[in-house]
Scaffold this active site. Structure first.
Site, short mmCIF file in Angstrom:
data_model
loop_
_atom_site.label_atom_id
_atom_site.label_comp_id
_atom_site.label_asym_id
_atom_site.label_seq_id
_atom_site.Cartn_x
_atom_site.Cartn_y
_atom_site.Cartn_z
N ASP A 1 25.49 -22.13 46.59
CA ASP A 1 26.50 -21.10 46.34
C ASP A 1 27.66 -21.55 45.49
O ASP A 1 28.67 -20.85 45.44
CB ASP A 1 27.06 -20.61 47.68
CG ASP A 1 26.03 -19.85 48.48
OD1 ASP A 1 26.28 -19.65 49.68
OD2 ASP A 1 24.99 -19.49 47.91
N HIS B 1 25.21 -16.95 54.54
CA HIS B 1 24.31 -17.97 54.02
C HIS B 1 24.25 -19.16 54.97
O HIS B 1 25.07 -19.28 55.87
CB HIS B 1 24.76 -18.43 52.62
CG HIS B 1 24.39 -17.45 51.53
ND1 HIS B 1 24.95 -17.50 50.27
CD2 HIS B 1 23.53 -16.41 51.50
CE1 HIS B 1 24.44 -16.52 49.54
NE2 HIS B 1 23.58 -15.84 50.26
N SER C 1 19.43 -12.04 50.41
CA SER C 1 19.47 -13.46 50.08
C SER C 1 19.10 -14.36 51.25
O SER C 1 19.00 -15.57 51.08
CB SER C 1 20.86 -13.84 49.56
OG SER C 1 21.83 -13.50 50.53
#
Lengths: 237, 189
Positions: B133, B95, B55
């Site tokens: 997210d 992330h 990701s």
């Protein structure tokens, strides 16, 4: 068996020379007789020791182990395990500290556990540092510490310390095993010193190990026995 | 198979076996303590993590090793790459921070001068993901500082595959540990 021919020839002869010169002191000659027989290699069968004769470390360990086996027989010395026990104690304590810190850190949240984990890490570093320093400075090259009590009008305590190092091979000489002995005889609980002795000797590993790596334990024990006898019977420093 | 070595061990005595086992266990304990020490210095419970998903491509690929710190006196800014763990989820996620907000102190209606006097609220998104997210937060609207494990400071590519292999094939882990243990019992310094 060509390599064997190069080993030292003076095994038994110097031992008997030592006992004959002391014949005048009656009490010591009887202990010398017992000692002389104890310092000879044992006659009963033994296991074959076979090591890789290209590895100096393995040969040194084989010699050290043979030394410990030879000298810790009941008629000779009782091995004193102080150095080993200190190392074991410090080492296992540090392992348990690590275990405790791990378990605590696993059970408790990271933020809350921080002070205790700091304490654990610092304690671990301290214990392992002390253990390393002890092994390097205090224990050093010592491989055997032995004690012996004989009763002969008064209790005589004898203490012997053996250190061993390996010298690597050079173009002119094979790798060698260097043995150092320190001996002390005292009485009345260590307060009055009766005698002290020091000795050093080296032999090339080729005198004890043949081309296959099988150790000639008898020759080794004869050499060690001769050196121990010399330092025990010899002149007082 | 190891009869020679076993015979040697029996001959050398109990203390010797204890010493050999100690050598092995001390290696493990040292490694563990170094990990814990590193965690304390970097102020994070997991100073080194492995990327498991794609990701964050093309910045990080699966199998990369990441080095984290969690400075308590610094604010997290947009663009920082963070590793966070939501309570209830068992795997941490790597992330990038998309938005940060400071909570206004009520009832006095002012924003304190010192940077961390108020809690930070964060929103993250993976570089390679199409959306932020929010769905991963399991009901929360924002991430709080206490969910963040750390900020990525450095990385090493491919090295993390060893950890991934050992997690996917636990037999590999046990075989390695067993092999090391055997070696430690038989070898002498």
């Amino acid at each position: 068996m060509a390599p064997r021919n190069r080993k030292a020839e003076n095994g038994e002869s110097s031992l008997s020379a030592g006992t004959s010169t002391k014949a005048s002191e009656t009490s010591e000659s009887s202990t010398d007789g017992v000692l002389a027989s104890a310092l000879l290699p044992p006659t009963e069968g033994r296991e074959v020791v076979k090591v890789n004769n290209a590895s100096v470390t393995e040969m040194k360990h084989a010699c050290d182990d043979a030394l410990k086996r030879f000298l810790s027989r009941p008629e000779l010395f009782n091995q004193i395990y102080t150095h080993t026990d200190v190392r074991l104690g410090l080492g296992w304590a540090s392992v348990f500290v690590a275990l405790g810190t791990g378990l605590y850190g696993w059970k408790v949240d990271f933020e809350k556990s921080k002070p205790a984990v700091w304490a654990g890490v610092i304690l671990y570093v301290l214990l392992t540092t002390i253990q390393t320093l002890y092994a390097y400075f205090v224990e050093g090259d010592i491989v055997f510490v032995g004690k012996r009590k004989t009763f002969d009008k008064r209790i005589v305590t004898e203490r012997i310390t053996l250190t061993s190092t390996s010298t690597p091979s050079k173009p002119s000489s094979p790798p060698a095993y260097s043995l150092g002995l320190t001996y002390m005889r005292s009485t009345s609980g260590g307060k009055s010193l009766l005698g002290r002795g020091r000795a050093k000797g080296d032999r090339g590993y080729n005198t004890f190990f043949d081309e296959k790596g099988v150790m000639d334990q008898e020759a080794f024990e004869r050499w060690v026995g001769e050196m121990v006898g010399r330092v025990m019977v010899g002149k007082n420093e | 198979m190891f009869s020679d070595e076993l015979k040697a061990l029996r001959r050398l005595g109990f203390r010797h076996v204890l010493l050999q086992v100690l050598n092995f266990v001390q290696v493990l304990a040292s490694g563990f303590m170094m990990w814990k020490g590193l965690g304390l210095i970097t102020n994070t419970e997991s100073p080194i993590v492995v990327v498991l998903s794609g990701s964050m491509e093309p910045a990080f690929y699966r199998g990369d090793l990441l080095f984290l710190t969690n400075p308590a006196d610094q604010r997290y800014a947009t663009g920082d790459i963070t590793v966070y763990k939501i309570p209830g989820a068992d795997i941490p996620i790597v992330h990038r921070v998309l938005e940060t907000h400071d909570v206004v102190a009520k009832p006095d209606d002012y924003v304190a001068a010192s940077p961390l006097a108020q809690p930070q609220l964060l929103l993250t998104k993976g570089d390679n993901n199409p959306v932020d997210d929010l769905d991963l937060y399991q009901g929360l609207e924002w991430l709080e500082r206490r969910h963040i494990i750390g900020k990525v400071q450095a990385f090493l590519p491919y090295v993390g595959y060893v950890t991934i292999a050992m997690n996917d094939f636990p037999q590999l882990k046990y075989a390695l540990l067993g092999g090391l243990g055997l070696l430690a019992l038989i070898q002498r310094e």
